[in-house]
Each structure stands twice: as C-alpha cells, then as structure tokens.
Design an enzyme around this catalytic site. Structure first.
Site, PDB file in Angstrom:
ATOM      1  N   SER A 178       0.664  -1.259  -0.109  1.00  0.00           N
ATOM      2  CA  SER A 178       0.034  -0.114   0.035  1.00  0.00           C
ATOM      3  C   SER A 178       0.909   1.327   0.086  1.00  0.00           C
ATOM      4  CB  SER A 178      -0.870  -0.013   1.287  1.00  0.00           C
ATOM      5  OG  SER A 178      -1.931   0.814   1.042  1.00  0.00           O
ATOM      6  N   HIS A 190      -8.426  -4.265  -1.136  1.00  0.00           N
ATOM      7  CA  HIS A 190      -7.242  -3.998  -0.769  1.00  0.00           C
ATOM      8  C   HIS A 190      -6.336  -4.968  -0.218  1.00  0.00           C
ATOM      9  CE1 HIS A 190      -4.302  -0.996  -0.315  1.00  0.00           C
ATOM     10  NE2 HIS A 190      -4.254  -0.785   0.809  1.00  0.00           N
TER      11      HIS A 190
END
Length: 706
Positions: free
Chosen positions: A561, A676
């Site tokens: 991320s 995610h």
C-alpha cells in the site's frame, strides 16, 4: 524476461515514448487504468500466466503453499473476541471448512472457561452460496445495550464498498423490512433503535472527491430513504463525513465527524432532536474514546489546558456535559507519554480507560482510572519486550482482552481485570522451532542523524552476511510492531518464517512516517519530508552491510500500500543496494494518485501533485516518474487485486509496463477478488506466500548467480 508478451504487444511497448510524464498526455500506459477494460485485463492475464508458469514449477512452491495453508487454516487458532456485548462474546471464525467465516456468539462465562458454547449467527460461506455472491465479512455494528439488532456489512469480492443489512441476533435472521443499503462506501451507525445515521452514495454530488459520503442523514425505520432528514453536510474537497454514537454508562453520546483532510476532523455533538453543537477539540486531535462523560482525545500539537500546556502525544479529556450546557470547556491531561513512548491504542470499559503504549516499539498496557484533576494510571503485569494489542474491552465490568506475542512466541490471549492479575485464557500453538533463530533490536543512524530502530531475525549460530528481506511501511502513523513470524510481513502470511527456514534473514524496520514514537515520528516524513522515510530504510540496509550481516544486491525491500511508494522509491534511489522488491497493492504513480479511487483523501500525507510547489518535491521521489532503464534495477514482484477500490490497480500495472518497455525482469500477480487486502480467503493468501518465497529464492537467494 518473466512476463513474456506476444510479439506485437512487446513491440508496442518498446515503441512507446518514455517522457518525463509530468502530464497525463506524457503517460503512454494510462490505458491500463481502465480497471476492467478488455485490453488491460488481457495484459494482466498474460503477466499472471507468465509469473505462475515460472514460479509454480519450482520445487519449493507446492511445499510452501501447503505449509502456509496448514498454518492459516489451523483450527487451534485463538477465537479472538471481535466484540464484547454485555455478557456475550462475538467472534468471526475462519478455517479450512469456513474460509469466509462463521460470525458467532458465546456466553462470556463459557469463553473465559476455555470452552465456549458457540452459536453461529451467520455462515458467510453459506450466505454467499445461497445468494450467488462472493461475500466477504466486513463487520457489524450492534446496538447497545441489548445488542439484538446489528447493522451487518458484507462485500462482494472484498472491495471497500459494502452492502448493509439489519440482522436480528435473537431470531438469527436478517430483518424483513429492516434497514438495508445497496453496495456503496457507506457510513452507517445507530442513532437509536429505530433511527440510523447514514452517509452513502446517492448519486451526483453526494460523494466527496475522495469517493466517500458527503452528506449525513437520519433515517427512520419504516420510512423511505428519500425522506431521511439531513443532519450535516461536508464539502466536495473533504475526505468524508459520518455519524457515530457511543454508549457511556446509561448515556448515549452521538457525534458527527467531518474530515476536511486525512489528518483533520471537525467533531460536533448531536442532540436528541438532531441539532448539533461544535466540540472544542483541535482539528488535528484524534477522537479515541468516551468515558464517564469525558471525550478522550490524543493530541498532535500542543494545547492549552488547566494549569499549563499539554504536549504532543498526550491524552486529554473534554467534559461533554459542559459542552451541552454551553460552558467554556478547558480540557485536562489524563496521560503523558515519555520521550521513548507513543500512545497507540485506547479503549474504554465500564469505568476504566485502557491504553496500549509503545516504548521503544515494545508494548505496555496501562489502566487509567477517572479522577479530577488528572487520572490515576497503573501499568499491568504482562510479558515484557512483546507486542501487545487490545482485542476488546468489556462494556459491563472492567476487563480488557489483550494479545501478547513476539517474533518467536505465538500469541497468547489474556483477560486483564481491573483488580487482580492477568489470566491467560488461550494460546496459539508454536508453528516452528523457535530455538533455531535469534531476534535482536538494533538501531541504525539515518542521514540526518536520527536513530532508527529495527528488528533482525537470523538463524542461530550463523556467521557472516545472509540474503535479507527488509519489510517496512513508513506512513499514516501506522506503527510496525514485531509479531509472530507466521504473520509477517503484513498480508504475506508466513513468508517471513519461510524465508528464515530457508537459511536467510528477516528485518522489520521502524522507519519514520509510522507511529512508533508518536506524532513527531510521523510528521518527520510528511509531504516534503518524505525522503526521511526512504533515508531511514537505506540506513537500515547500510547498517546491515556495514556490520557484515547482509550484502548489497542480496537485500529485498518489502512494502504494501503506502509501502509501495517506499519500496519503489528506494529501488530507484539505490539500485546498488537492493536486488529485489516486493510491492503489494502499491501506490506508485504519485502524479495521478489523487485522481484514482480514494487517492484524493491522502493529499495531506503526500501533497497535491496538481499544485506546482507540491509536485516539485513529490516529483523527486515518485516511483513511477523515476523509473529508469538499465539492467541494474532491482527485480520487482507486484501483487494486487483487480477489485481493490482503495488503491487503484493501475499503479502496479503501469509500473509493470515500464519494466517491460525497459527490458527489465519483473513478476506480476493480480487477483480478481479480495479488495485492498488482496486475498479473499486462505487459499489465495497461501498461494501468495509461496509465490513470493519462490521469487525471493530466485532473485536474491544464496543460490543465485551474481
């Protein structure tokens, strides 16, 4: 080259202009941002196939995958409390037979005895099968103090966008005619038993530029949502706005939180009639808990208080009763961390406040008892030099449930009462022989003289340098604490363990940008100071080399991320030092990140690339813009999800395309589900760990040719 393209595609890539890419027109790979575009997905499928064809034939791959699956599915795991609801415990259980999970409940008494009497409320796998959906559990908000009605959030495929449905824990069924919302990035919370706060996607202009709700409404049971009453409205440029409520004894406190930026929040108290009163809390302070009529906040800048000034990182209390009465409200201090400490977690039980403190990255649990002025603190007796996490606190009575672990010791769940000693009620089994390894905390000196801690794990008795995997994050106040090796690095399952078992070294680096030492540690890597986090990472790697613990080009940088910015930047800056990078669900193109999905919400962290002054410093480290041709580039492995609706898959896709154009070796794996978090279940998590291990062995392992 790992990802082999068809000849025509390869020629097209090679012919594409590789300009400085200061504008969208300069980017030849912008077509890869079309998430489900036919051409883009065909390219993804080719890259996936090439990576799997190369790595899955390695002899260690099936062994690692099977071992990872066994660890992840082990039914001897701790049934962690996800909520304490009166005299009952809530848990989400996942194992081989229930990969998406069983949402279930047991009496607190049976849970404490070690023999919970579980009752399944929702079988997520069965629900998905019955409804023809790939449901992934995203939590439930149950209305206190009865906890019989819950707003359940589930996601099709694991995206951040949820479907919300009202559930009755007594009947074990979804409520006919109850509160329901279609798929969206909604914010929902109970106002009372027949009313909910709702922020959701209602069409044009109802979402912020970041893609989150811009309006908060009160929706009455049995009414059409179109008639819901507007309570608060944010600005288009805000991150989001939401409602929330907290039961404090017999009092229900309700709030509106408007977030103009990622690091600022404007809170208002909501009265029974829906009208609001602004709270006197600084915009950069963090709302942490409500207890005994006080709002507890963590400070990120100094604040005038009764008797002086509260420093950065302190916890202060605001009287909500005084706010309601219209009095001037002056807060008072309830806890002040030392120079080596940072407040990381705060949770309230019935009469106590529980805080988890990091002290040189080791965890401590402190109980705070209300007193006036100031509160009384007491450190709880838990194992030292460990990572401590608050799992839950009891709403009735004063008990905290916490886990304690370190890299070589599996998690143990403790029930920590306000009076008496902590009691271990469950432990995970050892998954490996810890006696084979050593762990030590070391410190590197960064470019500006900052002392940067890191944890080093190596096989015991081995001398000299080893191939080394360094994992870090370095952003968003997110501290990286040492956890049991079957869970390191983040979202890569037992990769850290597998790497060590292969005779290598693993490092967890506590670089700036995180919250390891409180707000100052984060602020030192914000915006134009971002290079500090990269310098910290380089300092750790250089320290390993200087002490003959690692060798240049036999070091892999791992990040996920925000960590994608990190590993992309360090790879560009020091190709002499790193031989490989692992980049998961990554941010990479910082020229366009604010235009992709939730990217606009992070401009307070990185800067706004559409502002010339900001782009001037961002351009210096943005990974995508600084990729260069050449055979010395570290070999990258990108893993991500097509359905990630937080960090756009276009970041990794475009980076892969550049590697292709430069003739550089790279690996790529894009899952079609999982959001995610990438893996939607343990099967995918195990596969990823095995692929990454095989990748590391090929690219920096001791058997690789120089």
């Amino acid at each position: 080259m790992v990802a082999r393209l068809a000849l025509a595609a390869a020629l097209a890539f090679a012919a594409a202009p590789l300009a400085a890419q200061d504008t969208d027109a300069d980017d030849p790979y912008i077509w890869l941002e079309e998430i489900k575009g036919e051409k883009a997905l065909e390219q993804v499928d080719r890259w996936n196939a090439d990576t799997e064809a190369l790595l899955t034939v390695s002899p260690e791959y099936p062994i690692a995958k099977a071992w990872a699956k066994q660890i992840l599915d082990d039914d001897r795991q701790i049934a962690m409390p996800t909520a304490i609801q009166g005299d009952r415990v809530i848990n989400l259980w996942r194992d081989a037979n229930n990969p998406r999970g069983l949402w279930r409940t047991a009496s607190l008494a049976s849970y404490m005895s070690g023999k919970p009497d579980w009752r399944v409320l929702i079988d997520v796998d069965k629900l998905g099968k019955d409804e023809g959906k790939s449901w992934v559990w995203h939590g439930a908000d149950c209305l206190a103090p009865e906890y019989t009605r819950c707003l359940v959030s589930i996601s099709d495929g694991g995206t951040d966008a949820d479907v919300v449905r009202e559930f009755d824990t007594v009947t074990g069924k979804f409520v006919d005619g109850g509160f329901t919302l279609p798929e969206a990035k909604s914010n929902v919370a109970w106002f009372d038993k027949d009313t909910v706060f709702v922020g959701t996607d209602e069409g044009a202009s109802t979402l912020t530029d970041s893609g989150y709700p811009r309006l908060v409404k009160l929706w009455k049971r049995g009414s059409d949502f179109a008639s819901a009453k507007m309570v608060a409205e944010g600005q288009q440029a805000d991150v989001s706005i939401s409602g929330l409520s907290v039961l404090d004894g017999e009092t229900r406190w309700r709030f509106i939180n408007r977030s103009p930026s990622f690091w600022t929040n404007n809170y208002e108290l909501v009265k029974d009639d829906g009208s609001t009163i602004p709270l006197p809390m600084p915009a950069d302070a963090e709302f942490r808990a409500v207890l005994d009529g006080f709002l507890i906040a963590k400070l990120n800048s100094p604040l005038a208080i009764k008797g002086g000034t509260a420093g950065v990182g302190s916890l202060v209390a605001f009287s909500l009763e005084d706010v309601v009465k219209g009095y001037d409200v002056t807060p008072f201090t309830v806890f002040v961390p030392s120079a080596s400490q940072a407040v990381e977690e705060v949770s309230a039980s019935e009469h106590k406040l529980w805080i988890k403190v990091l002290d040189d990255v080791s965890g401590k649990l402190i109980e705070l008892s209300p007193a006036n002025p100031g509160w009384i603190s007491r450190e709880m007796n838990l194992p030292a030099n460990s990572t401590i996490q608050i799992a839950e606190t009891s709403g009735k009575g004063d008990m905290a449930f916490v886990t304690v672990e370190n890299m070589l010791t599996p998690p143990t769940l403790y029930a920590v009462p306000s009076e008496g000693e902590p009691v271990a009620i469950a432990s995970e089994p050892a998954q490996f022989d810890a006696s084979k390894f050593t762990v030590e905390q070391k410190f590197a000196i960064s470019k500006d003289g900052t002392r940067v801690p890191y944890y080093l794990v190596r096989p015991k008795g081995v001398e000299g340098p080893l191939p080394t995997l360094i994992h870090a994050y370095g952003g968003f106040r997110n501290a990286q604490t040492p956890k049991y090796l079957t869970a390191e690095p983040y979202r890569s399952g037992p990769l850290g363990l597998f790497w060590l078992e292969s005779g290598n070294a693993y490092v967890l680096a506590n670089i700036r940008g995180g919250g390891e030492y409180g707000p100052r540690w984060h602020e030192d890597a914000l915006r134009d100071k971002r290079q500090n986090s990269f310098d910290d990472f380089h300092a750790v790697a250089d320290d390993l080399v200087a002490n003959r613990l690692a060798t240049p080009k036999r070091i892999a940088a791992s990040g996920r991320s925000n960590g994608g910015v990190l590993v992309g930047a360090v790879a560009n800056q020091r190709p002499d030092l790193y031989g490989a990078i692992i980049s998961g669900s990554p941010l990479i193109d910082m020229r366009r990140y604010n235009k992709l999905l939730a990217g606009a919400s992070w401009m307070a962290e990185y800067g706004n690339p559409d502002v010339a002054e900001d782009w001037a410093f961002m351009k210096a480290w943005s990974p995508y813009q600084n990729m260069k041709p050449g055979a010395d580039a570290p070999v990258a492995f990108y893993y991500l999800s097509t359905l990630d609706d937080r960090v756009h898959p276009g970041h990794a896709r475009k980076a892969a395309a550049k590697h292709e154009a430069f003739g550089q070796t790279f690996y790529y794996h894009e899952y079609k589900e999982g959001g995610h978090s990438v893996g939607a279940d343990h099967e995918e998590d195990a596969k990823r760990a095995a692929l990454l291990l095989t990748f590391l062995n090929r690219e920096i392992g001791s058997g690789k040719d120089d």
